[in-house]
Design a protein around this motif. Structure first.
Motif, PDB file in Angstrom:
ATOM      1  N   HIS A 101       4.015   7.743   8.374  1.00 35.10           N
ATOM      2  CA  HIS A 101       3.995   8.902   9.278  1.00 35.10           C
ATOM      3  C   HIS A 101       5.282   9.717   9.141  1.00 35.10           C
ATOM      4  CE1 HIS A 101       4.405  11.006  13.207  1.00 35.10           C
ATOM      5  NE2 HIS A 101       3.119  11.225  13.026  1.00 35.10           N
ATOM      6  N   ALA A 102       6.394   9.017   8.926  1.00 33.39           N
ATOM      7  CA  ALA A 102       7.677   9.710   8.826  1.00 33.39           C
ATOM      8  C   ALA A 102       7.887  10.383   7.479  1.00 33.39           C
ATOM      9  CB  ALA A 102       8.811   8.727   9.103  1.00 33.39           C
ATOM     10  N   PHE A 103       7.469   9.716   6.409  1.00 29.76           N
ATOM     11  CA  PHE A 103       7.814  10.195   5.065  1.00 29.76           C
ATOM     12  C   PHE A 103       6.639  10.809   4.320  1.00 29.76           C
ATOM     13  CE2 PHE A 103      10.917   6.759   5.913  1.00 29.76           C
ATOM     14  CZ  PHE A 103      12.072   7.526   5.875  1.00 29.76           C
ATOM     15  N   GLY A 104       5.424  10.600   4.804  1.00 24.90           N
ATOM     16  CA  GLY A 104       4.260  11.211   4.168  1.00 24.90           C
ATOM     17  C   GLY A 104       4.119  10.824   2.710  1.00 24.90           C
ATOM     18  N   ARG A 105       3.897  11.831   1.873  1.00 26.46           N
ATOM     19  CA  ARG A 105       3.648  11.572   0.452  1.00 26.46           C
ATOM     20  C   ARG A 105       4.896  11.100  -0.297  1.00 26.46           C
ATOM     21  NH1 ARG A 105      -0.366  16.521  -1.526  1.00 26.46           N
ATOM     22  NH2 ARG A 105      -2.114  16.019  -0.104  1.00 26.46           N
ATOM     23  N   ARG A 106       6.027  11.162   0.364  1.00 24.14           N
ATOM     24  CA  ARG A 106       7.265  10.677  -0.276  1.00 24.14           C
ATOM     25  C   ARG A 106       7.313   9.146  -0.299  1.00 24.14           C
ATOM     26  NH1 ARG A 106      12.080  12.686   2.832  1.00 24.14           N
ATOM     27  NH2 ARG A 106      13.207  11.675   1.108  1.00 24.14           N
ATOM     28  N   LEU A 107       6.463   8.490   0.481  1.00 23.56           N
ATOM     29  CA  LEU A 107       6.456   7.032   0.550  1.00 23.56           C
ATOM     30  C   LEU A 107       5.404   6.480  -0.397  1.00 23.56           C
ATOM     31  CD1 LEU A 107       7.777   4.713   2.433  1.00 23.56           C
ATOM     32  CD2 LEU A 107       5.470   4.591   3.389  1.00 23.56           C
ATOM     33  N   HIS A 108       5.798   5.499  -1.216  1.00 20.88           N
ATOM     34  CA  HIS A 108       4.894   4.906  -2.199  1.00 20.88           C
ATOM     35  C   HIS A 108       4.876   3.388  -2.031  1.00 20.88           C
ATOM     36  CE1 HIS A 108       4.892   8.789  -4.270  1.00 20.88           C
ATOM     37  NE2 HIS A 108       6.218   8.784  -4.115  1.00 20.88           N
ATOM     38  N   LEU A 109       3.682   2.827  -2.027  1.00 20.51           N
ATOM     39  CA  LEU A 109       3.522   1.370  -1.962  1.00 20.51           C
ATOM     40  C   LEU A 109       3.664   0.780  -3.349  1.00 20.51           C
ATOM     41  CD1 LEU A 109       2.705  -1.211  -0.363  1.00 20.51           C
ATOM     42  CD2 LEU A 109       0.328  -0.670  -0.989  1.00 20.51           C
ATOM     43  N   ASN A 110       4.509  -0.226  -3.489  1.00 18.89           N
ATOM     44  CA  ASN A 110       4.682  -0.937  -4.753  1.00 18.89           C
ATOM     45  C   ASN A 110       3.985  -2.295  -4.636  1.00 18.89           C
ATOM     46  OD1 ASN A 110       6.428   1.158  -5.632  1.00 18.89           O
ATOM     47  ND2 ASN A 110       8.127   0.183  -4.540  1.00 18.89           N
ATOM     48  N   GLY A 111       2.945  -2.471  -5.416  1.00 18.67           N
ATOM     49  CA  GLY A 111       2.147  -3.685  -5.320  1.00 18.67           C
ATOM     50  C   GLY A 111       0.710  -3.329  -5.024  1.00 18.67           C
ATOM     51  N   HIS A 112      -0.134  -4.347  -4.934  1.00 16.54           N
ATOM     52  CA  HIS A 112      -1.554  -4.094  -4.729  1.00 16.54           C
ATOM     53  C   HIS A 112      -1.813  -3.707  -3.268  1.00 16.54           C
ATOM     54  CE1 HIS A 112      -5.900  -4.579  -4.961  1.00 16.54           C
ATOM     55  NE2 HIS A 112      -5.768  -4.582  -6.266  1.00 16.54           N
ATOM     56  N   PRO A 113      -2.718  -2.745  -3.027  1.00 17.25           N
ATOM     57  CA  PRO A 113      -2.953  -2.294  -1.652  1.00 17.25           C
ATOM     58  C   PRO A 113      -3.566  -3.355  -0.740  1.00 17.25           C
ATOM     59  CG  PRO A 113      -4.485  -1.246  -3.186  1.00 17.25           C
ATOM     60  CD  PRO A 113      -3.451  -1.929  -4.018  1.00 17.25           C
ATOM     61  N   TYR A 114      -4.345  -4.295  -1.298  1.00 20.84           N
ATOM     62  CA  TYR A 114      -4.939  -5.324  -0.432  1.00 20.84           C
ATOM     63  C   TYR A 114      -4.854  -6.732  -1.001  1.00 20.84           C
ATOM     64  CZ  TYR A 114      -9.076  -4.539  -3.399  1.00 20.84           C
ATOM     65  OH  TYR A 114      -9.919  -4.394  -4.467  1.00 20.84           O
ATOM     66  N   LEU A 115      -4.738  -6.905  -2.315  1.00 24.30           N
ATOM     67  CA  LEU A 115      -4.523  -8.232  -2.888  1.00 24.30           C
ATOM     68  C   LEU A 115      -3.026  -8.531  -2.833  1.00 24.30           C
ATOM     69  CD1 LEU A 115      -6.910  -8.108  -5.988  1.00 24.30           C
ATOM     70  CD2 LEU A 115      -7.306  -9.234  -3.792  1.00 24.30           C
ATOM     71  N   ARG A 116      -2.565  -8.777  -1.612  1.00 25.02           N
ATOM     72  CA  ARG A 116      -1.134  -8.830  -1.359  1.00 25.02           C
ATOM     73  C   ARG A 116      -0.871  -9.806  -0.222  1.00 25.02           C
ATOM     74  NH1 ARG A 116       1.572  -4.446   1.713  1.00 25.02           N
ATOM     75  NH2 ARG A 116      -0.474  -3.468   1.551  1.00 25.02           N
ATOM     76  N   LEU A 117       0.295 -10.427  -0.240  1.00 25.21           N
ATOM     77  CA  LEU A 117       0.680 -11.332   0.832  1.00 25.21           C
ATOM     78  C   LEU A 117       0.583 -10.619   2.178  1.00 25.21           C
ATOM     79  CD1 LEU A 117       3.839 -13.092  -0.658  1.00 25.21           C
ATOM     80  CD2 LEU A 117       1.658 -14.181  -0.116  1.00 25.21           C
ATOM     81  N   PRO A 118       0.133 -11.313   3.209  1.00 21.28           N
ATOM     82  CA  PRO A 118      -0.029 -10.662   4.512  1.00 21.28           C
ATOM     83  C   PRO A 118       1.275 -10.196   5.133  1.00 21.28           C
ATOM     84  CG  PRO A 118      -0.334 -13.042   4.701  1.00 21.28           C
ATOM     85  CD  PRO A 118      -0.286 -12.725   3.243  1.00 21.28           C
ATOM     86  N   ASN A 119       2.395 -10.677   4.634  1.00 24.02           N
ATOM     87  CA  ASN A 119       3.678 -10.355   5.279  1.00 24.02           C
ATOM     88  C   ASN A 119       4.547  -9.386   4.487  1.00 24.02           C
ATOM     89  OD1 ASN A 119       4.493 -12.147   3.170  1.00 24.02           O
ATOM     90  ND2 ASN A 119       6.345 -12.618   4.328  1.00 24.02           N
ATOM     91  N   THR A 120       4.094  -8.945   3.318  1.00 30.81           N
ATOM     92  CA  THR A 120       4.994  -8.260   2.382  1.00 30.81           C
ATOM     93  C   THR A 120       4.665  -6.785   2.225  1.00 30.81           C
ATOM     94  OG1 THR A 120       5.240 -10.340   1.156  1.00 30.81           O
ATOM     95  CG2 THR A 120       5.949  -8.319   0.049  1.00 30.81           C
ATOM     96  N   LEU A 121       5.704  -5.962   2.374  1.00 28.41           N
ATOM     97  CA  LEU A 121       5.596  -4.513   2.194  1.00 28.41           C
ATOM     98  C   LEU A 121       6.746  -4.055   1.313  1.00 28.41           C
ATOM     99  CD1 LEU A 121       4.283  -1.763   3.002  1.00 28.41           C
ATOM    100  CD2 LEU A 121       5.935  -1.692   4.884  1.00 28.41           C
ATOM    101  N   ASN A 122       6.433  -3.636   0.100  1.00 27.59           N
ATOM    102  CA  ASN A 122       7.429  -3.103  -0.820  1.00 27.59           C
ATOM    103  C   ASN A 122       7.130  -1.619  -1.015  1.00 27.59           C
ATOM    104  OD1 ASN A 122       8.810  -2.317  -3.319  1.00 27.59           O
ATOM    105  ND2 ASN A 122       9.203  -4.499  -3.607  1.00 27.59           N
ATOM    106  N   VAL A 123       8.081  -0.769  -0.616  1.00 33.06           N
ATOM    107  CA  VAL A 123       7.851   0.671  -0.677  1.00 33.06           C
ATOM    108  C   VAL A 123       9.046   1.387  -1.298  1.00 33.06           C
ATOM    109  CG1 VAL A 123       6.264   0.762   1.291  1.00 33.06           C
ATOM    110  CG2 VAL A 123       8.739   0.945   1.685  1.00 33.06           C
ATOM    111  N   SER A 124       8.767   2.568  -1.804  1.00 33.83           N
ATOM    112  CA  SER A 124       9.812   3.464  -2.305  1.00 33.83           C
ATOM    113  C   SER A 124       9.706   4.795  -1.580  1.00 33.83           C
ATOM    114  CB  SER A 124       9.658   3.690  -3.809  1.00 33.83           C
ATOM    115  OG  SER A 124       9.851   2.503  -4.536  1.00 33.83           O
ATOM    116  N   ILE A 125      10.866   5.379  -1.297  1.00 35.79           N
ATOM    117  CA  ILE A 125      10.922   6.699  -0.672  1.00 35.79           C
ATOM    118  C   ILE A 125      11.542   7.663  -1.676  1.00 35.79           C
ATOM    119  CG2 ILE A 125      11.754   8.056   1.290  1.00 35.79           C
ATOM    120  CD1 ILE A 125      12.196   5.333   2.739  1.00 35.79           C
TER     121      ILE A 125
END
Length: 376
Positions: free
Chosen positions: A275-299
């Motif tokens: 919500h804060a960064f919009g299209r500037r935020l990118h998820l690194n890793g699989h959108p759903y085949l991913r550990l339930p606790n892990t969020l890797n992002v780039s701004i």
């Protein structure tokens, strides 16, 4: 000084409830050597046997299939070197493995072992077709981690193991990041060897284990007094092993609920940042085949290391620690991220003790820190 919000549970976790009490007993009261022949050995020996049963319960294994080690890295080393010892042939791994696997296999090349490194796609996933094409008559072992510690991407282990077995080879997975976080059994995965690290799921540091399927023969890496059926000599870290067992019991009981809790918190953090960064935020890793606790992002435009440096109220990790734009993470490099995106990467990993307030505070702090950097 304000205590920062801890969002680095993939690096290590706090002890699960009850673990410290179990460990303290074997550090103080029942301190004997399990290998001694007198009364002081009885309680420590029983503790090790109990922990073996407890970890086996978490993994859906048999207690005699568990070998205790001093860490997950040691378990990986025992799995790989133990299978390869005295043999020639091929070992197959993939590009985003933990350094314990990458460096062990790098050393194998000097001994004449042919090491094949499988590529991953932009999500960090191995293509089973690439494994099938790489298997040969002299393949000894395939080692592919269950889930990546940086991105959380979960590999199709059961499919990869089946392909490996069809070629007559053995399959090992490093499950340090999934044991206690995901409900699974060794039979569901179809693996021959599996690595566990206690401190990743509420146990102590300095305790790990290797699961060995029946009739899988490994040569010891540490020789000596013959502990752990001769597969890992050295006086047992009884307190650490007992703590590992207690953490396994807690994890087995709570893993399903924690999976739901962590997924909700991870996704809430992602939504706040999105919500804060919009299209500037990118998820690194699989959108759903991913550990339930892990969020890797780039701004976009924000160096991850710089961001965390001006945001001491959040304890998280960066996927790239370099300020000059070079990619320090082999995981992100293997996923073919741009240098800028890799340098911007931050890994947030929530856990059992994380609350919604923690997520909200962390998101606001990250947003403010990014605004501070942009203003400068």
């Amino acid at each position: 000084m304000t205590v920062p919000v801890y969002l680095d549970h993939n690096a290590t976790t706090s002890l699960a409830p009850g673990v410290l009490d179990v460990m303290t007993r074997y550090l103080a009261e029942d301190f004997g050597n399990p290998s001694s022949s007198h009364l002081y050995s009885h309680a420590p020996r029983d503790a090790v046997n109990t922990a073996r049963l407890q970890l086996a319960g978490l993994l859906g294994a048999q207690p005699e299939q568990i070998v205790f080690t001093g860490s997950g890295s040691e378990a990986n080393t025992l799995a790989i070197n133990g299978i390869v010892a005295g043999r020639t042939g091929q070992v197959i791994i993939q590009a985003t493995e933990h350094p314990a696997v990458l460096e062990t296999c790098k050393a194998l090349t000097a001994r004449g072992i042919r090491v094949t490194i499988l590529p991953v796609d932009e999500y960090g996933l191995v293509d089973p077709a690439d494994l099938a094409a790489s298997l040969s008559d002299d393949t000894l072992l395939v080692s592919v981690m269950h889930a990546n510690n940086e991105t959380g991407t979960i590999q199709p282990i059961a499919e990869l193991a089946a392909l490996t077995h069809a070629a007559g080879a053995l399959f090992h997975t490093d499950a340090a990041q999934t044991a206690g976080k995901l409900p699974f059994t060794v039979d569901e995965l179809g693996v021959d060897l599996l690595t566990v690290a206690a401190h990743k799921f509420g146990g102590p540091k300095g305790a790990g284990a290797l699961y060995l399927r029946d009739n899988v023969q490994v040569s010891p890496v540490i020789r000596g007094g013959g502990q752990e059926r001769g597969l890992r000599s050295g006086t047992e870290n009884v307190a650490g092993i007992a703590g590992l067992g207690a953490a396994a019991v807690f994890a087995e009981k709570h893993v399903a609920a924690q999976q739901v809790q962590c997924t909700a918190l991870r996704d809430e953090l992602h939504q706040l940042l999105q919500h804060a960064f919009g299209r500037r935020l990118h998820l690194n890793g699989h959108p759903y085949l991913r550990l339930p606790n892990t969020l890797n992002v780039s701004i976009d435009g924000i160096n991850g290391a710089d961001l965390l440096a001006v945001c001491p109220s959040v304890a998280a990790s960066t996927g790239s620690a370099c300020h000059d734009g070079s990619i320090s993470s082999p995981v992100l490099a293997a996923m073919n991220l741009s240098a800028g995106r890799a340098a911007s990467a931050i890994r947030f990993s929530v856990g059992r003790t994380t609350t919604r307030d923690d997520v909200t505070l962390a998101a606001h702090a990250i947003i403010q820190a990014a605004q501070h950097i942009q203003a400068k």
